[in-house]
Design a protein around this motif. Structure first.
Motif, PDB file in Angstrom:
ATOM      1  N   LEU A   1       0.430  -0.908  -0.403  1.00  9.08           N
ATOM      2  CA  LEU A   1       0.059   0.117  -0.055  1.00  9.08           C
ATOM      3  C   LEU A   1       0.598   1.606   0.174  1.00  9.08           C
ATOM      4  N   SER A   2       0.738   1.847  -0.857  1.00  9.00           N
ATOM      5  CA  SER A   2       1.623   3.346  -0.920  1.00  9.00           C
ATOM      6  C   SER A   2       0.409   4.282   0.086  1.00  9.00           C
ATOM      7  N   ILE A   3       1.287   4.640   1.249  1.00 10.72           N
ATOM      8  CA  ILE A   3       1.315   5.916   2.245  1.00 10.72           C
ATOM      9  C   ILE A   3       2.045   6.580   1.758  1.00 10.72           C
ATOM     10  N   ASN A   4       1.120   8.444   2.553  1.00  9.59           N
ATOM     11  CA  ASN A   4       2.433   9.056   2.870  1.00  9.59           C
ATOM     12  C   ASN A   4       3.007   8.824   3.735  1.00  9.59           C
ATOM     13  N   ARG A   5       4.723   9.226   3.871  1.00  7.67           N
ATOM     14  CA  ARG A   5       5.070   8.305   5.020  1.00  7.67           C
ATOM     15  C   ARG A   5       4.470   9.599   6.604  1.00  7.67           C
ATOM     16  N   GLU A   6       4.540  10.899   6.301  1.00  5.95           N
ATOM     17  CA  GLU A   6       4.031  11.392   7.707  1.00  5.95           C
ATOM     18  C   GLU A   6       2.567  10.323   8.534  1.00  5.95           C
ATOM     19  N   LEU A   7       2.071   9.854   7.421  1.00  5.22           N
ATOM     20  CA  LEU A   7       1.203   8.622   8.037  1.00  5.22           C
ATOM     21  C   LEU A   7       2.267   6.970   8.399  1.00  5.22           C
ATOM     22  N   ARG A   8       2.480   7.149   8.119  1.00  4.00           N
ATOM     23  CA  ARG A   8       3.142   5.366   7.502  1.00  4.00           C
ATOM     24  C   ARG A   8       3.511   5.691   9.629  1.00  4.00           C
ATOM     25  N   ASP A   9       4.570   6.935   8.768  1.00  6.46           N
ATOM     26  CA  ASP A   9       5.724   7.143  11.290  1.00  6.46           C
ATOM     27  C   ASP A   9       4.252   7.345  11.716  1.00  6.46           C
ATOM     28  N   LEU A  10       3.975   7.842  11.948  1.00  8.43           N
ATOM     29  CA  LEU A  10       2.456   7.837  12.830  1.00  8.43           C
ATOM     30  C   LEU A  10       2.133   6.392  13.436  1.00  8.43           C
ATOM     31  N   ASP A  11       1.916   6.094  12.280  1.00 12.92           N
ATOM     32  CA  ASP A  11       1.556   4.142  12.452  1.00 12.92           C
ATOM     33  C   ASP A  11       2.853   2.996  13.146  1.00 12.92           C
ATOM     34  N   PHE A  12       3.720   3.647  12.642  1.00 13.45           N
ATOM     35  CA  PHE A  12       4.962   2.933  13.261  1.00 13.45           C
ATOM     36  C   PHE A  12       4.993   3.313  14.471  1.00 13.45           C
ATOM     37  N   LYS A  13       4.641   4.691  14.951  1.00 10.84           N
ATOM     38  CA  LYS A  13       5.757   4.837  16.383  1.00 10.84           C
ATOM     39  C   LYS A  13       4.061   4.620  17.636  1.00 10.84           C
ATOM     40  N   LYS A  14       3.182   4.105  16.918  1.00  5.29           N
ATOM     41  CA  LYS A  14       2.206   4.200  17.624  1.00  5.29           C
ATOM     42  C   LYS A  14       2.125   2.171  17.901  1.00  5.29           C
ATOM     43  N   ASN A  15       2.707   1.712  17.302  1.00  5.22           N
ATOM     44  CA  ASN A  15       3.168   0.630  16.910  1.00  5.22           C
ATOM     45  C   ASN A  15       4.396  -0.281  18.489  1.00  5.22           C
ATOM     46  N   LEU A  16       5.361   1.367  17.966  1.00  6.44           N
ATOM     47  CA  LEU A  16       6.193   0.801  18.614  1.00  6.44           C
ATOM     48  C   LEU A  16       6.095   1.052  20.229  1.00  6.44           C
ATOM     49  N   GLU A  17       4.543   2.188  20.259  1.00  5.15           N
ATOM     50  CA  GLU A  17       4.714   2.290  21.798  1.00  5.15           C
ATOM     51  C   GLU A  17       4.208   1.503  22.379  1.00  5.15           C
TER      52      GLU A  17
END
Length: 531
Positions: free
Chosen positions: A200-216
């Motif tokens: 899926l092509s997502i924008n970097r900001e949304l992807r990073d936010l998702d990664f950040k939430k998963n990391l938390e």
């Protein structure tokens, strides 16, 4: 406690998706991931030890259990109470006499009725749970199909990402599925999730936010796993770790630079809990092996006792006490290993059963002997009662002495009837000897009156001596019999009477000797005078 064999939890390693450059940033932000779902696999609860409980306590425990709100989720506890109840019931039935079995049977019927009601309810519940799991399986398969369809769409991120979040939420909200379908279903879901992040092509900001939430969220899972290492309840900690792993599997990936680090942290915490869990059960196995050795030693003792040659009741009672002491020791020893626990119990039970079977056989023969002895003593009572009115003192006395000799030769009688039959026999003997004593006193009183002039003093003393001598012989014969009787009052009275008779005989002998000496002297004087 039976040995729990639970496979170690192995954390699922991160799979790093190949994330393409995202489209230009949008105002859409990824919603926070929900809390992880509960564990999808059931863990074995620790079942309390009900050994040492009485029938009443076990019945009450099952009543409380059957009335509890979570009884259907605690089936192993219910079965453990039932097993302990029937073990105690069987032991109680072996101890009591047949006449007392009705009370135990009533307790058993009440327990059966309560258990049957619970068993039916449990069966309905199990069918319901399985039906729910099948429904959950269908629901999750539908979610997987929906996720697959989403992967095949080429839509704008603003439309695709919320749909993906909704799919994840529904997945976590659906309950457990049948255990045989869990692994394949979960692997398929995770594969599509990874493909979603890869393709899926997502924008970097949304992807990073998702990664950040998963990391938390994964950091929180690491902290929870590390905290479990401090939990002294090893089995509870291990079960909780399984739930943490289920939650980990439901989360998506983190940023590439954190993937290995967060994974290694979670794996290290898992290793600590797994190690403690393994050490706990290794220690438990050693304890169970020691318990087995201790129980084998007790089995050997009971088997030796069960094979011993026993000849009398006193020895049977002593060995019974020894068996009871060994059984008390057995109850204090914990469980053996799962594969040996039932075998060693069956061996111990068989040895105890053998001992008590031999004891019952012995007392069965003793009971017949006691009844036969009772019959013989009743016959002697009847003979004594027929003879007690006789005034043929010498003949009857000899007959009573013979009855007394036979009485002593007969063995014991049943304890409940021993006192009564003895009192009956003694009453007949007492009545005869008291009548004889009265008659002898009348004889002595006649001799005590002044003698007619025609009867010399010496003749009167000789007659009195002979009567008293016969009376003394009778008393000495009687005391041989009554000396072994319960109570010593009569014996003491007879002894005093015998001592008095002996003293009186001695005095009579002296008087008779003096009279003979006087008569001899008079005769000598008369003879010299004639010369």
């Amino acid at each position: 406690m039976e040995e729990n064999k639970i496979a170690e939890v192995q954390p699922q390693q991160e799979t790093a998706p190949a994330v393409q450059e995202a489209a230009p940033a949008t105002q859409e932000t990824a919603p926070a991931l929900q809390e992880a779902a509960p564990a999808t696999q059931e863990t074995a609860p620790v079942v309390p030890d009900y050994s040492g409980k009485s029938l009443l306590e076990l019945s009450q425990l099952f009543c409380e259990f059957a009335a509890s709100a979570d009884r259907l989720q605690r089936a192993k506890e219910g079965e453990a109470i039932k097993s302990a109840f029937y073990k105690v019931l069987l032991k109680e039935k072996e101890k009591v006499e047949e006449s007392a079995l009705d009370s135990l049977n009533s307790v058993e019927e009440n327990f059966k009725a309560l258990y049957a009601s619970y068993k039916k309810e449990r069966a309905d519940y199990n069918r319901q749970v399985e039906a729910e799991k099948e429904a959950n399986l269908k629901a999750k398969l539908a979610v997987v199909d929906e996720l697959k369809e989403l992967l095949e769409k080429d839509e704008d991120i603003a439309a695709t990402m919320p749909a993906f979040r909704a799919i994840q939420t529904r997945w976590r909200e659906i309950g457990p599925v049948p255990v045989q379908n869990f692994r394949d279903l979960n692997n398929t879901y995770q594969l599509y999730v990874e493909q979603f992040y890869d393709k899926l092509s997502i924008n970097r900001e949304l992807r990073d936010l998702d990664f950040k939430k998963n990391l938390e969220l994964k950091t929180a899972l690491c902290e929870a796993a590390e905290k479990l290492a401090e939990n002294e309840k090893v089995v509870d900690a291990f079960n909780e770790l399984q739930r943490l792993h289920d939650s980990w599997k439901d989360l998506g990936p983190v940023a590439k630079q954190y993937r290995e680090e967060i994974w290694e942290r979670f794996k290290a915490a898992t290793a600590v809990v797994n190690k403690k869990h393994q050490a706990y059960f290794e220690e438990l196995k050693q304890s169970q092996r020691a318990n087995l050795e201790a129980k084998e030693a007790l089995c050997a003792k009971v088997e030796a006792i069960a094979d011993a040659e026993v000849s009398d009741s006193r020895e049977w009672n002593s060995l019974s006490k020894e068996i009871e002491d060994i059984q008390a020791q057995w109850r204090k020893i914990g469980f053996a290993t799962k594969k040996d626990n039932q075998k060693i119990y069956d061996r111990f039970r068989a040895a105890c059963d053998k001992f008590y079977a031999r004891k019952r056989e012995f007392y069965g023969g003793v009971k017949e002997e006691l009844e036969e002895n009772l019959r013989k003593k009743i016959e002697l009572c009847e003979l004594a009662e027929q003879l007690k009115a006789s005034t043929e003192w010498k003949k009857a006395t000899d007959q009573f002495i013979d009855l007394q000799r036979k009485w002593k030769e007969i063995g014991s009688v049943p304890r409940k009837k021993s006192d009564a039959v003895w009192k009956r026999f003694r009453a007949a003997c007492d009545e005869f000897f008291e009548a004889k004593e009265k008659a002898m006193k009348e004889v002595r009183s006649r001799f005590a009156k002044p003698m007619r002039k025609a009867e010399s003093e010496k003749d009167r003393l000789v007659a009195k001596y002979r009567a008293l001598e016969q009376e003394l012989a009778t008393k000495e014969n009687n005391i041989l019999f009554f000396a072994g009787a319960a109570g010593n009052a009569l014996v003491e009275t007879m002894r005093k009477s015998i001592d008095a008779a002996k003293e009186e005989l001695a005095a009579l002998r002296e008087k008779i000797a003096a009279l003979e000496a006087r008569d001899n002297e008079a005769h000598d004087n008369e003879a010299h005078g004639n010369e």
